[in-house]
Design a protein around this motif. Structure first.
Motif, PDB file in Angstrom:
ATOM      1  N   THR A  89       0.913  -1.235   0.209  1.00 27.81           N
ATOM      2  CA  THR A  89       0.042   0.106   0.029  1.00 27.81           C
ATOM      3  C   THR A  89       1.185   1.528   0.058  1.00 27.81           C
ATOM      4  N   ASP A  90       1.600   1.696   0.702  1.00 23.38           N
ATOM      5  CA  ASP A  90       2.970   2.122   0.576  1.00 23.38           C
ATOM      6  C   ASP A  90       3.165   2.399  -1.109  1.00 23.38           C
ATOM      7  N   ARG A 107       1.408   4.360  -2.783  1.00 26.33           N
ATOM      8  CA  ARG A 107       0.717   5.525  -2.884  1.00 26.33           C
ATOM      9  C   ARG A 107       2.110   6.668  -2.819  1.00 26.33           C
ATOM     10  N   ASP A 120       0.840   6.800  -6.244  1.00 23.45           N
ATOM     11  CA  ASP A 120       0.379   7.403  -7.097  1.00 23.45           C
ATOM     12  C   ASP A 120       1.234   9.418  -7.387  1.00 23.45           C
ATOM     13  N   LEU A 135       2.406  13.956  -0.487  1.00 19.72           N
ATOM     14  CA  LEU A 135       1.915  12.337  -0.441  1.00 19.72           C
ATOM     15  C   LEU A 135       0.425  12.080   0.871  1.00 19.72           C
ATOM     16  N   ILE A 163      -2.394  11.774  -0.985  1.00 22.19           N
ATOM     17  CA  ILE A 163      -2.540  10.714  -1.854  1.00 22.19           C
ATOM     18  C   ILE A 163      -3.493   9.418  -0.990  1.00 22.19           C
ATOM     19  N   GLU A 164      -5.023   8.821  -1.733  1.00 25.39           N
ATOM     20  CA  GLU A 164      -5.490   7.803  -0.740  1.00 25.39           C
ATOM     21  C   GLU A 164      -4.377   6.665  -0.704  1.00 25.39           C
ATOM     22  N   ARG A 165      -4.673   5.689   0.565  1.00 22.40           N
ATOM     23  CA  ARG A 165      -4.175   4.685   0.327  1.00 22.40           C
ATOM     24  C   ARG A 165      -5.535   3.487  -0.170  1.00 22.40           C
TER      25      ARG A 165
END
Ligand code: SF4
Length: 427
Positions: free
Chosen positions: A44-45, A48, A51, A143, A146-148
């Motif tokens: 997930t990191d 992000r 993205d 950052l 930015i949605e996770r």
């Protein structure tokens, strides 16, 4: 110590470009992102980061030779992962012209060692928001904005079958589930843990976002087997007035057919929620649970500061055996300082008696800065290797799958980790 998962699913995509119209950036870069993470949670990191670059007008490439910037998420929860990260840093520096930035966990776990191998820019995980601001012009979003992506879809019903059908495509145990990332960080203070040096403060992800993401993933795929992941899932909710059992109830309420699997639940948390967990098990809500005991010796558990006793893990595993729940696995650390032959035998006998489905046995890795590195009674390398080998042989002889540092599965994992480009799945 992190429980090394099987290889993370690698989705290779050709150049990602953000489809939205973006204001002009001063210089658009081709960015190559590589995860060397030994855990599923950091996907997930990575998503992000990807993205963030996209929304700020950069391009994500899948060939480092085409990149202006190579961002490596490094890992160092165990010596083999640390050494692998260092070797990969050297390889990227040697083989490619692009600037290499070292991100992730290694910079905070062993700064000195990293500095011996790498003199470039470092984007350590716990300071990533400020470092990104310092290093890049984030014209459109920072950052923090930015949605996770908290959920990842299920890949297959049976990972063994999937591997047979797709020998060139790596897949992991967790790919049999919809993965739901529920939190980051850990509040325990285990004396061996190197990751504590890298974790940001504990944070539960929003309950409503998790439930909504889970609902959407179920609607989209029809799959109802959910795995909850995090660095310490049993702490879920302490910072947002919720708890792991409450979250599980809400997820279960989405659909009667939902089952929940728990990744890396500390036995202390099972004890804390014993009645709720026993009730979930009795109702068939829990499908699989990984519960790393690390040792079954009271004396070693105290030295590890594991926050539970030998009697407590016996209580949990006896419950599993009594209700004939077979979907549990555990992890062991072999050769912790002070571990005698008696302690080792005690742990092995515990495992053989309770018969988990899978055991991951890792050799103790001393981490500079972790309290266990100061403990007396270090177990020499030969003894550690011999005990690891013996644990692997005796556990497997009992018909239990066992993975150790030196196993073929570990070697295959590093091959996958290093040679397949891991790009987080969903935008
Ligand atoms: S050191 Fe970091 S990347 Fe490696 S397993 Fe731990 S949290 Fe994951």
């Amino acid at each position: 110590m992190r429980n090394a998962p099987e290889p993370i699913l690698a989705i290779k995509r050709n150049h990602f470009k953000c489809s939205k119209r973006l204001p002009k950036v001063e210089k658009s870069m081709n960015v190559f992102i590589k995860g060397l993470n030994g855990c599923w949670m950091r996907q997930t990191d990575l998503q992000r980061y990807r993205d963030l670059f996209l929304v700020n007008g950069h391009t994500i490439v899948d060939d480092p030779a085409e990149s202006d910037l190579i961002l490596l998420w490094t890992c160092a929860f165990r010596r083999d992962y640390r050494d692998n990260s260092l070797a990969q840093i050297e390889r990227y520096l040697k083989d490619y012209k692009a600037e290499v930035i070292v991100a992730g966990c290694l910079p905070d776990i062993d700064q000195e060692l990293l500095h011996q191998h790498f003199k470039g820019r470092v984007l350590n995980w716990r300071d990533d928001e400020s470092k990104i601001k310092e290093f890049f012009r984030t014209f459109n979003k920072t950052l923090g904005e930015i949605e996770r992506n908290v959920s990842e879809s299920k890949l297959c019903d049976d990972v063994a079958e999937y591997r047979k059908q797709h020998p060139d495509k790596p897949a992991s145990f967790a790919d049999q589930f919809i993965k739901l990332h529920i939190s980051e960080g850990c509040r325990f203070e285990c004396t061996y843990c190197s990751e504590l040096l890298a974790f940001p403060p504990y944070r539960s992800f929003s309950e409503s976002i998790l439930v909504e993401a889970c609902k959407l993933a179920i609607e989209k795929s029809g799959h109802k087997e959910i795995m909850l992941l995090g660095d310490s899932i049993g702490d879920y909710g302490h910072d947002i007035d919720s708890s792991l059992p409450l979250l599980m109830q809400k997820i279960k309420a989405i659909d009667a057919g939902v089952t929940i699997s728990l990744h890396g639940l500390n036995p202390a948390h099972f004890i804390k929620f014993f009645d709720e967990m026993a009730s979930f098990l009795a109702k068939g809500v829990i499908k699989h649970i990984s519960l790393p005991i690390q040792s079954a010796s009271e004396h070693i558990l105290k030295l590890m500061k594991r926050s539970y006793t030998r009697a407590e893990i016996d209580r949990i595993f006896t419950l599993f055996n009594d209700i004939k729940f077979a979907g549990f696995e555990t992890h062991l650390i072999i050769g912790f300082p002070g571990e005698s032959e008696v302690d080792f035998e005690e742990t092995l006998n515990f495992v053989l008696r309770h018969r988990p489905k899978y055991v991951l046995a890792s050799g103790f890795m001393e981490t500079f800065g972790a309290p266990a590195s100061m403990l007396p009674g270090k177990v020499d390398e030969d003894t550690k290797r011999r005990r690891l080998r013996e644990a692997g042989e005796r556990i497997q002889a009992a018909g239990i799958i066992c993975n150790t540092d030196d196993s073929a599965l570990s070697a295959a994992r590093f091959h996958t980790l290093n040679h397949i480009d891991i790009i987080p799945k969903e935008a």
